[in-house]
Motif scaffolding. Structure first.
Motif, PDB file in Angstrom:
ATOM      1  N   HIS A  61      15.733   0.081   7.721  1.00  0.00           N
ATOM      2  CA  HIS A  61      15.827   1.635   7.497  1.00  0.00           C
ATOM      3  C   HIS A  61      14.863   1.885   6.574  1.00  0.00           C
ATOM      4  O   HIS A  61      14.739   1.191   5.512  1.00  0.00           O
ATOM      5  CB  HIS A  61      17.238   1.856   6.851  1.00  0.00           C
ATOM      6  N   ASN A  62      14.309   3.097   6.794  1.00  0.00           N
ATOM      7  CA  ASN A  62      12.906   3.376   5.751  1.00  0.00           C
ATOM      8  C   ASN A  62      12.086   2.452   5.626  1.00  0.00           C
ATOM      9  O   ASN A  62      11.541   2.285   4.334  1.00  0.00           O
ATOM     10  CB  ASN A  62      13.858   3.947   4.511  1.00  0.00           C
ATOM     11  N   ARG A  63      11.595   1.818   6.574  1.00  0.00           N
ATOM     12  CA  ARG A  63      10.387   0.722   6.598  1.00  0.00           C
ATOM     13  C   ARG A  63      11.054  -0.590   5.703  1.00  0.00           C
ATOM     14  O   ARG A  63      10.089  -1.144   4.985  1.00  0.00           O
ATOM     15  CB  ARG A  63       9.259   1.199   6.356  1.00  0.00           C
ATOM     16  N   ASP A  64      12.108  -0.797   5.361  1.00  0.00           N
ATOM     17  CA  ASP A  64      12.537  -1.902   4.697  1.00  0.00           C
ATOM     18  C   ASP A  64      13.919  -2.479   5.222  1.00  0.00           C
ATOM     19  O   ASP A  64      14.582  -1.768   5.972  1.00  0.00           O
ATOM     20  CB  ASP A  64      12.842  -1.271   3.252  1.00  0.00           C
ATOM     21  N   LEU A  65      14.178  -3.812   5.071  1.00  0.00           N
ATOM     22  CA  LEU A  65      15.625  -4.371   5.346  1.00  0.00           C
ATOM     23  C   LEU A  65      16.532  -3.781   4.886  1.00  0.00           C
ATOM     24  O   LEU A  65      16.263  -2.976   3.612  1.00  0.00           O
ATOM     25  CB  LEU A  65      15.326  -5.773   4.921  1.00  0.00           C
ATOM     26  N   GLN A 110       5.303  -3.086   4.367  1.00  0.00           N
ATOM     27  CA  GLN A 110       4.804  -3.949   3.408  1.00  0.00           C
ATOM     28  C   GLN A 110       5.798  -4.792   2.589  1.00  0.00           C
ATOM     29  O   GLN A 110       5.724  -5.825   2.234  1.00  0.00           O
ATOM     30  CB  GLN A 110       3.791  -3.165   2.478  1.00  0.00           C
ATOM     31  N   LYS A 111       6.890  -3.809   2.423  1.00  0.00           N
ATOM     32  CA  LYS A 111       8.260  -4.516   1.745  1.00  0.00           C
ATOM     33  C   LYS A 111       8.771  -5.847   2.573  1.00  0.00           C
ATOM     34  O   LYS A 111       9.169  -6.771   2.111  1.00  0.00           O
ATOM     35  CB  LYS A 111       9.339  -3.384   1.557  1.00  0.00           C
ATOM     36  N   ILE A 112       8.860  -5.530   3.880  1.00  0.00           N
ATOM     37  CA  ILE A 112       9.350  -6.650   4.810  1.00  0.00           C
ATOM     38  C   ILE A 112       8.538  -7.741   4.687  1.00  0.00           C
ATOM     39  O   ILE A 112       8.910  -8.889   4.728  1.00  0.00           O
ATOM     40  CB  ILE A 112       9.712  -6.272   6.105  1.00  0.00           C
ATOM     41  N   ALA A 113       7.254  -7.486   4.536  1.00  0.00           N
ATOM     42  CA  ALA A 113       6.045  -8.544   4.819  1.00  0.00           C
ATOM     43  C   ALA A 113       6.261  -9.314   3.501  1.00  0.00           C
ATOM     44  O   ALA A 113       6.208 -10.668   3.565  1.00  0.00           O
ATOM     45  CB  ALA A 113       4.802  -7.925   5.015  1.00  0.00           C
ATOM     46  N   ALA A 114       6.237  -8.553   2.339  1.00  0.00           N
ATOM     47  CA  ALA A 114       6.374  -9.250   1.123  1.00  0.00           C
ATOM     48  C   ALA A 114       7.634 -10.329   1.153  1.00  0.00           C
ATOM     49  O   ALA A 114       7.811 -11.389   0.624  1.00  0.00           O
ATOM     50  CB  ALA A 114       6.225  -8.340   0.113  1.00  0.00           C
ATOM     51  N   LEU A 115       8.750  -9.740   1.446  1.00  0.00           N
ATOM     52  CA  LEU A 115      10.006 -10.457   1.514  1.00  0.00           C
ATOM     53  C   LEU A 115      10.024 -11.733   2.357  1.00  0.00           C
ATOM     54  O   LEU A 115      10.566 -12.745   2.135  1.00  0.00           O
ATOM     55  CB  LEU A 115      11.426  -9.409   1.992  1.00  0.00           C
ATOM     56  N   VAL A 116       9.626 -11.398   3.612  1.00  0.00           N
ATOM     57  CA  VAL A 116       9.553 -12.692   4.655  1.00  0.00           C
ATOM     58  C   VAL A 116       8.349 -13.633   3.971  1.00  0.00           C
ATOM     59  O   VAL A 116       8.854 -14.813   3.999  1.00  0.00           O
ATOM     60  CB  VAL A 116       8.837 -12.147   5.898  1.00  0.00           C
ATOM     61  N   ALA A 117       7.110 -13.253   3.370  1.00  0.00           N
ATOM     62  CA  ALA A 117       6.343 -14.194   2.903  1.00  0.00           C
ATOM     63  C   ALA A 117       7.012 -14.998   1.550  1.00  0.00           C
ATOM     64  O   ALA A 117       6.346 -16.248   1.427  1.00  0.00           O
ATOM     65  CB  ALA A 117       5.379 -13.385   2.313  1.00  0.00           C
ATOM     66  N   SER A 118       8.017 -14.109   0.802  1.00  0.00           N
ATOM     67  CA  SER A 118       8.416 -15.239  -0.241  1.00  0.00           C
ATOM     68  C   SER A 118       9.341 -16.199   0.112  1.00  0.00           C
ATOM     69  O   SER A 118       9.780 -17.117  -0.492  1.00  0.00           O
ATOM     70  CB  SER A 118       9.270 -14.259  -0.906  1.00  0.00           C
TER      71      SER A 118
END
Length: 184
Positions: A61-65, A110-118
């Motif tokens: 939702h809103n480009r974030d998990l 971007q927010k999802i990519a950063a969380l996945v990368a973490s």
């Protein structure tokens, strides 16, 4: 079940049910292959230390998990980094068509990519979900249409989900399914 059968947790955060349906499908596929699977919504997630592998999914939702998924990943980051993890999200991006839609839909927010990368999972996939026209504002429908979203209803690509689930099963050395009646 043999003692060397991997225990797999399939954990999900859902808003409207599409993510839960995909998580259930993946869990059923693993069970059909003889795996010991625990399916759980994120609020009732089991102790991660009991599992050989974890599949974690969330609606977008809103480009974030969903906030519950983001909190879960941040809280359990070390445990997730120290096990075999696969992540997926469910949203509109993969359903977009046309040049603009495919470009937007192909980008991981971007927010999802950063969380996945973490967490550094073995793989991350974005799947389309279920999107109904009823109750969606004219502005949102217009924006969706401009981005190439022309279809409504169940937009999930079950063949792509089955292929991804099979790829995970193969990497965990699970046998072929003992049953071929995995729905849908």
């Amino acid at each position: 079940m043999e003692s060397n059968t991997p225990r797999i947790a399939v954990i999900y955060a859902t808003a409207e049910g599409s993510t839960r349906d995909i998580a259930e499908f993946i869990a059923d596929d693993f069970r059909a292959r003889g795996a010991d699977v625990e399916l759980s919504d994120i609020e009732h997630a089991p102790d991660l230390s009991h599992f050989r592998a974890i599949v974690l999914g969330s609606a977008v939702h809103n480009r974030d998990l969903l906030p519950a998924a983001t909190t879960f990943v941040r809280t359990h980051r070390e445990a997730l980094r120290n096990t075999d993890v696969w992540m997926f999200s469910v949203g509109l991006g993969p359903a977009l068509r046309g040049p603009i839609g495919r470009w937007i839909g192909g980008k991981v927010p971007q927010k999802i990519a950063a969380l996945v990368a973490s967490v550094a999972p073995w793989d991350y996939r974005a799947f389309a979900g279920h999107y109904e026209r009823a109750g969606v504002s004219l502005q949102a429908r217009t924006l969706y249409g401009l981005m190439g979203g022309r279809r409504y209803g169940d937009l999930r690509d079950w063949d792509a989900i089955r292929t991804w689930s099979s790829m995970i099963a193969q990497s965990l050395a699970l046998p072929q399914p003992q049953s071929t009646t995995i729905a849908p």
